[in-house]
Design an enzyme around this catalytic site. Sequence first.
Site, short mmCIF file in Angstrom:
data_model
loop_
_atom_site.label_atom_id
_atom_site.label_comp_id
_atom_site.label_asym_id
_atom_site.label_seq_id
_atom_site.Cartn_x
_atom_site.Cartn_y
_atom_site.Cartn_z
N HIS A 150 0.68 -1.51 -0.09
CA HIS A 150 0.19 0.19 -0.03
C HIS A 150 1.29 0.87 -0.39
CE1 HIS A 150 0.31 -0.46 4.28
NE2 HIS A 150 0.86 1.15 4.48
N ASP A 180 0.50 -7.93 1.01
CA ASP A 180 0.87 -6.20 1.59
C ASP A 180 2.15 -6.19 1.19
OD1 ASP A 180 0.18 -3.96 1.42
OD2 ASP A 180 0.00 -3.98 3.57
N SER A 257 4.32 2.63 7.69
CA SER A 257 4.82 0.81 6.98
C SER A 257 5.54 1.16 6.07
CB SER A 257 3.30 2.03 6.52
OG SER A 257 1.61 1.91 6.78
#
Length: 416
Positions: A150, A180, A257
Amino acid sequence: MYQISIRSEYLNMDLSFRQLTVYLALLSIGGGTGLIGGRYLYANHLVTNSPAVPVVREVSPETQPYYRQSPIAARSNSNFIAEAVQKVGHSVIRIDAVRTASKNLPDALNHPLFKRFFGDRIPQDSERLQRGTGSGFIISSDGRLITNAHVVDGANIVRVTLNDGRVFQGQVRGVDELTDIAVVKIEAQDLPTAPIGVSEGLIPGQWAIAIGNPLGLDNTVTVGIISAIGRSSSQVGIPNKRVRFIQTDAAINPGNSGGPLLNDRGQVIGINTAIRSNAQGLGFAIPIETALRIANQLFDNGRADHSFLGVKMVALNPTIKDEMDQQLNLKLTKDRGVLVVRVVEGSPAANAGIQRGDIINRVAGTPVSTPTQVQEQIQLTLVGQELEIEIDRLGKIETMKVQMAAAPDSALSGVD
């Protein structure tokens, strides 16, 4: 009397001389004190009336690495957190991704009536740029990087900033939405790499250290503990993923992230990937073994293959058993286990003879009681390998060997 008088005069003269000496000394001290005090008050006046200035000199990132060993740290006994950061900090990167997003107008504005009256004055669909910042780390000295899918979603080219301030154009080599995970390549050599650890065997209560770029604050370090292990995607709140997450209370914020989660020895045990927006102190990381397995496939093939059984399952309990008996027109003999409620036509499960109404007891010799446990064993089986599955079919125990196949993209939602 005379002698006594003379001595008294000498004594008086001596006393006067001593007093004079004392007075002169006190006068000197007082003058010095006044001079020093005056300087202090003048300096204090300057400080009070001067604008605030930073106490740390801003240094250009091109010349100053973020995690340089400071002289103070070198002379003192640093703690294990600082030592862990020293080991990994140079391999942590910042990723800035720019993607194009279409700005669609409401359908009502496209109505012929509006076009008749407003003509060319109706605004048209346009495109706008979206910018996102995330983290990542270097896994090979020749410029292979790993991050979250993402973080680079929709971008083919990203801007990569190294810890020493150098900036590179990075090419996204592969993205796997199901886990992911994404990989990026930059053209560089002799880069520092992150030491890799293991997540297997982690227990709640162990130290956890997160490094990343939260909210644009580059190279931020936070610390906490491993709060839990083996959290399923549905528990975390992202049921469309296939990951067993590590839960930590180390502060993770937007921008973290893709950054590494470390153990107390400075080894990467996971990739920080998600937070719960409705809670505090709940962050989640992808185990490093899963991340590297997917990353290697992405670098080699541009995509990751996921093993596919081809069934839809539910966990049995007495209430579900009664509902399934009515809906599927079955007479189940057990109210515990994993019930197969659908088999995809032409799937590995169908080819092996698994049927709707079968109750899965064991997968690869491991007892299972939830669909998540079955899914985990499927993920651990490579495409082309055989997976042994023990089922209960109306009270009769059977063992089947299923030849695993790669999941088609259309079959990944809601089916394992």
